[in-house]
Write an enzyme that holds these catalytic residues in place. Structure first.
Site, PDB file in Angstrom:
ATOM      1  N   GLY A 128       0.825  -1.202   0.000  1.00 16.56           N
ATOM      2  CA  GLY A 128       0.000   0.000   0.000  1.00 16.56           C
ATOM      3  C   GLY A 128       0.854   1.244   0.000  1.00 16.56           C
ATOM      4  CE1 TYR A 163       1.273   1.166   5.435  1.00 16.41           C
ATOM      5  CE2 TYR A 163      -0.236  -0.667   5.837  1.00 16.41           C
ATOM      6  CZ  TYR A 163       0.210   0.610   6.127  1.00 16.41           C
ATOM      7  OH  TYR A 163      -0.399   1.323   7.134  1.00 16.41           O
ATOM      8  CB  SER A 181     -18.984  -6.388 -24.344  1.00 16.57           C
ATOM      9  OG  SER A 181     -18.522  -6.423 -25.661  1.00 16.57           O
ATOM     10  CB  SER A 182     -17.980 -11.407 -26.681  1.00 16.03           C
ATOM     11  OG  SER A 182     -17.655 -10.452 -27.643  1.00 16.03           O
ATOM     12  CB  SER A 191     -17.514  -3.205 -27.339  1.00 15.78           C
ATOM     13  OG  SER A 191     -16.707  -4.267 -26.864  1.00 15.78           O
ATOM     14  N   GLY A 192     -18.168  -5.994 -29.104  1.00 11.21           N
ATOM     15  CA  GLY A 192     -17.489  -6.926 -30.000  1.00 11.21           C
ATOM     16  C   GLY A 192     -16.159  -7.377 -29.447  1.00 11.21           C
ATOM     17  N   GLY A 193     -15.721  -6.743 -28.373  1.00 15.41           N
ATOM     18  CA  GLY A 193     -14.502  -7.180 -27.705  1.00 15.41           C
ATOM     19  C   GLY A 193     -14.788  -8.426 -26.874  1.00 15.41           C
ATOM     20  CB  VAL A 194     -12.493 -10.757 -25.152  1.00 15.94           C
ATOM     21  CG1 VAL A 194     -12.632 -12.109 -24.465  1.00 15.94           C
ATOM     22  CG2 VAL A 194     -11.548 -10.849 -26.320  1.00 15.94           C
TER      23      VAL A 194
END
Ligand code: XMP
Length: 524
Positions: free
Chosen positions: A59, A87, A239-240, A234-237
């Site tokens: 930290g 820490y 959101s798919s 979005s078509g990205g991994v």
């Protein structure tokens, strides 16, 4: 008392930027763990969670500061193994009767240490099984303060030139403290220490992505009930996988909205919509909002302003479509842990903001939609594993990540439609080159950034005065750290020639050789 089905390891977060990497190392060992900020970990909380072991994270604070964070006192009498990192080691020493001195940063004048260091073995310890077999171990140090006097019952098991107490332990109580960060990739054999620690604590490794999937599905069902959910695709991994997971959990209660913000790559919108409608049989609304986004962004050049504009428009757009879907009460997003850690600390702990990510920008109260974020605790490779578990096509799972704000953050300086068009073409040529050379899967992420600089060139007999661009390609495991990809000169030369010949508007190509840190992957 909460009912749990798995043995639990608790990570108490003191605000380190890399706390979640500890969780990742543990997940790789199929150990179920939860991260909680130190403020929430009271004695009652500990008793309820009843973890089998506890890790205290690093930290930014100094234990020498009055009122700085501490582990709950009951921890030390639970009879379970505890590992303190940086820490965490220092608070362990302070709380158990040792002493910590401030370094240069906290004004104590002691030795601060950042970067690679070598640790030498002082004595045998169960935590160190398999370490030091080939001599000293390379570790990543990042600390201002250091332990000055060790607590009663502890002994030294490893030292480095600037950290005489690099590894401490009270072997009889299974309390361990390390000054360095075994969770980062710069400590190449750090995973071994976690493996030893969970073995000592008696974990059986019964936590898998399959198990995660079932629990995530149950959680989604419990959260959503019979209400309608909208998912931004979005078509990205990310959101798919979110959409596929939700689809499996709640079927037709899910409607996906694909927002075309005009900041997508070439042909992306068409490809994505076809894939989800045809392959996955999902309800998908195509939201053509190019004019809205580009209108607001045109002429903007400040990175945070761009991110904020896109983030808030996204919310407006979702609201608009949500209103058309009867009974929609939830908004699902593929937010991942790396998106979270650099915006706010995980679970609200104290860490520093680097970039505000559009998908965690905070939904205004007025929006009236609650968030479903089933991937929020996962890293990219875990999301891919989950995607495979859900039966998504390999071509989708293997796609390079693409940021929510899209090409806007690959266009430093003023955003204009003309520059975005040039960028799209250059990016398509670059990715085509990478695929043709069979390098796509070796690279975590590759893209072009169009620079706010025009340079003079000569083509044929004529003078050109066009934009310069930068190619970026990095290897990474999780997006938290990254190295630039070592392309051959032949590849770079061939790609530069193709871009300049095939993309009007660009007459100079550079290659970005910055790693993360100190750079970030995206340019903004
Ligand atoms: P940086 O640039 O922070 O990027 O090193 C790390 C990873 O995150 C992606 N990225 C984003 N993803 N929304 C996203 O969904 C965002 O606002 C965002 N900004 C960066 C980036 O592409 C890389 O994979």
């Amino acid at each position: 008392m909460t009912q749990y089905t798995h043995d639990r390891l608790l990570i108490i977060d003191f605000g380190s930027q890399v706390t979640q990497l500890i969780a990742r190392r543990l997940r790789e060992l199929n150990v179920y763990c939860e991260i909680h900020p130190y403020q929430n970990v009271t004695d009652a909380f500990l008793a309820d969670l009843a973890p089998k072991a506890v890790i205290l994270s690093g930290g930014p604070d100094s234990v020498t500061r009055e009122g700085s964070p501490r582990a709950p006192e009951s921890l030390w009498s639970m009879g379970i193994p505890v590992l303190g990192i940086c820490y965490g080691q220092q608070t362990m020493m302070t709380q158990l009767g040792g002493e910590v001195r401030g370094g240069k940063i906290s004004g104590g004048g002691g030795t601060a240490e950042f970067g690679r260091a070598k640790v030498s073995k002082s004595a045998n310890l169960d935590l160190l099984d398999g370490w030091f077999s080939q001599g000293d171990e390379v570790v990543w140090m990042s600390h201002g303060d250091h332990v000055a006097k060790i607590a009663p019952g502890f002994e030294v098991y490893g030292t480095s030139p600037n950290a005489p107490y690099a590894i401490l332990a009270d072997a009889s109580r299974h309390f361990y403290g390390v000054q360095f960060h075994p969770e980062v990739h710069h400590t190449p054999r750090g995973a071994k220490l976690y493996e030893n620690f969970v073995r000592i604590a008696g974990f059986t490794g019964d936590w898998t992505m399959d198990a995660y999937k079932d629990i995530a599905i149950e959680k989604i069902r419990a959260q959503v009930g019979d209400k309608q959910v909208i998912c931004g695709l979005s078509g990205g991994v990310d959101s798919s996988v979110t959409a596929a997971l939700l689809h499996e959990a709640i079927g037709d209660q899910l409607t996906c909205v694909f927002v075309d913000h005009g900041l997508l790559r070439k042909d992306e919108a068409e490809d994505v919509v076809a894939m989800f409608r045809d392959n996955m049989n999902l309800k998908v609304i195509y939201a053509d909002e190019k004019e809205l986004f580009l209108g607001e962004l045109e002429g903007q050049s400040d990175p945070e302003t761009k991110r904020k504009i896109i983030g808030s428009l996204f919310i407006d757009v979702f609201q608009k479509y949500a209103n058309q879907i009867e009974g929609a009460e939830f908004l699902a997003q593929g937010t991942l842990y790396p998106d979270v850690i650099e915006s706010v600390s995980f679970s609200g702990g104290p860490s520093v903001t680097i970039k505000s990510h559009h998908n965690v920008g905070g939904l205004p109260e007025k929006m009236g939609l609650k968030l479903v974020e089933p991937l929020r605790e996962l890293f990219k490779d875990e999301v891919r594993a989950l995607g495979r578990e859900l039966g998504l096509p390999a071509s989708f799972i293997g796609r390079h990540p693409f940021p929510g704000p899209g090409l806007a953050i690959r266009c430093p300086g003023e955003i204009t439609r003309a520059k975005l068009d040039i960028l799209r073409e250059a990016d398509a040529v670059y990715i085509d080159q990478i695929r043709k050379h069979g390098l796509y899967d070796e690279i975590w992420q590759a893209f072009v950034a169009i620079l706010p600089v025009r340079t003079v060139g000569v083509m044929g007999d004529g003078r050109t005065y066009d934009f310069a661009c930068a190619l970026r390609a990095v290897t990474s495991v999780d997006g938290m750290t990254a190295d630039y990809y070592p392309f051959s000169h032949e590849f770079l030369g061939e790609t530069a020639t193709r871009i300049i010949n095939e993309v009007p508007g660009i007459n100079r190509v550079t290659y970005d050789i910055t790693s993360k840190p100190p750079g970030t992957i995206e340019w903004e």
